[in-house]
Design an enzyme around this catalytic site. Structure first.
Site, short mmCIF file in Angstrom:
data_model
loop_
_atom_site.label_atom_id
_atom_site.label_comp_id
_atom_site.label_asym_id
_atom_site.label_seq_id
_atom_site.Cartn_x
_atom_site.Cartn_y
_atom_site.Cartn_z
N TYR A 1 52.59 -73.06 -45.30
CA TYR A 1 51.91 -73.87 -46.35
C TYR A 1 52.11 -73.45 -47.68
O TYR A 1 52.33 -72.25 -47.92
CB TYR A 1 50.39 -74.15 -45.92
CG TYR A 1 49.56 -73.00 -46.01
CD1 TYR A 1 49.05 -72.15 -47.12
CD2 TYR A 1 48.83 -72.60 -44.53
CE1 TYR A 1 48.31 -71.16 -47.07
CE2 TYR A 1 47.92 -71.35 -44.57
CZ TYR A 1 47.71 -70.58 -45.79
OH TYR A 1 46.98 -69.77 -45.65
N CYS A 2 52.00 -74.46 -48.64
CA CYS A 2 52.31 -74.11 -49.87
C CYS A 2 53.75 -73.33 -50.18
O CYS A 2 53.99 -72.18 -50.91
CB CYS A 2 51.27 -73.32 -51.16
SG CYS A 2 51.54 -73.30 -52.61
N PRO A 3 54.85 -73.94 -49.71
CA PRO A 3 56.09 -73.09 -49.56
C PRO A 3 56.58 -73.27 -51.07
O PRO A 3 56.55 -74.17 -52.06
CB PRO A 3 56.85 -74.04 -48.75
CG PRO A 3 56.33 -75.36 -48.68
CD PRO A 3 54.83 -75.33 -49.28
#
Length: 281
Positions: free
Chosen positions: A151-153
């Site tokens: 997540y939030c790459p």
């Protein structure tokens, strides 16, 4: 590993520890507060009223969204889901997408002047080198590249053996820069990843969108403790920070918030609160 020393003057450094406070002035101490504090400090540093600052903060049971997250077609359903899991939810003013925070996740901000026109790329490099130095007694295997399925790459996901444990974002305010990182130290890393995975599933419902949202794979996310198979606590990392600063003979200035910083904080907090209210968070 010494890149950070080119931009952080340890002979005049400010350290602000906001890990244990429950209230900031008259405002409840929540994640929205932290981002507004960082803005106020960035303004102060940009005006040369404060030296470069390291700020530490933690927020339990909180999901911090990026602005693109608010544009998902079924975001209201996603928000209802998060709140059913007793999560506080805010939209931050820095880049990125959804991140899950709790007591096992340490947030660290490096707030510095932009008078030398620090590029975005350099800002990420500064934080990466600082964290590598901070955690060198635990590991020398930290890599910075995008971890697909996290997540939030981003290009500066920090990982060990392909497992992400930290993510970096930046916020630029006039002549100041706040480089922010979340460090997953311990706790239920898989639960955090599943929470964000389910949030996206509920908020998208397989709809086609212009923005590509992450398809979260909990197997590529982990805490520092789990990845290294060591019992590492937030306090252990704080001890490493003290050691790093002592080893570099850092001279620390008072961490008290100034009157002007408090004024700027209230302005920035009001702006964040209004933005979140407009999106009905």
């Amino acid at each position: 590993m010494d890149k950070w020393k080119e931009f952080i003057d340890v002979s005049n450094l400010r350290l602000i520890n906001h890990l244990n406070i429950s209230q900031f002035d008259t405002v409840d101490y929540e994640a929205m507060t932290s981002f507004a504090i960082d803005d106020a400090l960035a303004l102060s540093i940009g005006d040369k009223a404060s030296p470069t600052t390291i700020r530490l903060w933690i927020h339990d049971q909180t999901v911090v969204l990026g602005i693109p997250d608010s544009r998902m077609p079924y975001i209201k359903d996603g928000l209802d889901f998060l709140r059913s899991k007793n999560q506080n939810v805010i939209i931050r003013n820095s880049g990125g997408l959804a991140v899950a925070l709790d007591s096992g996740v340490l947030n660290l901000s490096l707030i510095l002047s932009n008078d030398t026109k620090v590029s975005i790329h350099t800002g990420y490099d500064v934080m990466t080198s600082f964290i590598k130095d901070l955690l060198k007694n635990y590991t020398t295997d930290i890599k910075a590249y995008e971890i697909i399925g996290s997540y939030c790459p981003g290009d500066y996901d920090l990982s060990i053996n392909g497992i992400k444990f930290a993510g970096i974002s930046q916020r630029r305010v006039k002549n100041g820069i706040s480089i922010q990182i979340y460090l997953d130290i311990n706790g239920q890393c898989e639960s955090r990843a599943n929470l964000i995975k389910d949030f996206y599933s509920i908020s998208l419902k397989d709809a086609k969108t212009k923005i590509e949202y992450p398809k979260v794979n909990p197997k590529v996310m982990g805490s520092l403790s789990k990845i290294l198979n060591k019992n590492i606590t937030v306090n252990d990392v704080l001890t490493q920070l003290d050691k790093l600063l002592n080893d570099n003979q850092a001279k620390l200035e008072s961490s008290e918030v100034t009157t002007q910083e408090l004024i700027d904080f209230h302005k920035r907090f009001s702006q964040m609160k209004k933005r979140n209210e407009e999106i009905n968070l």
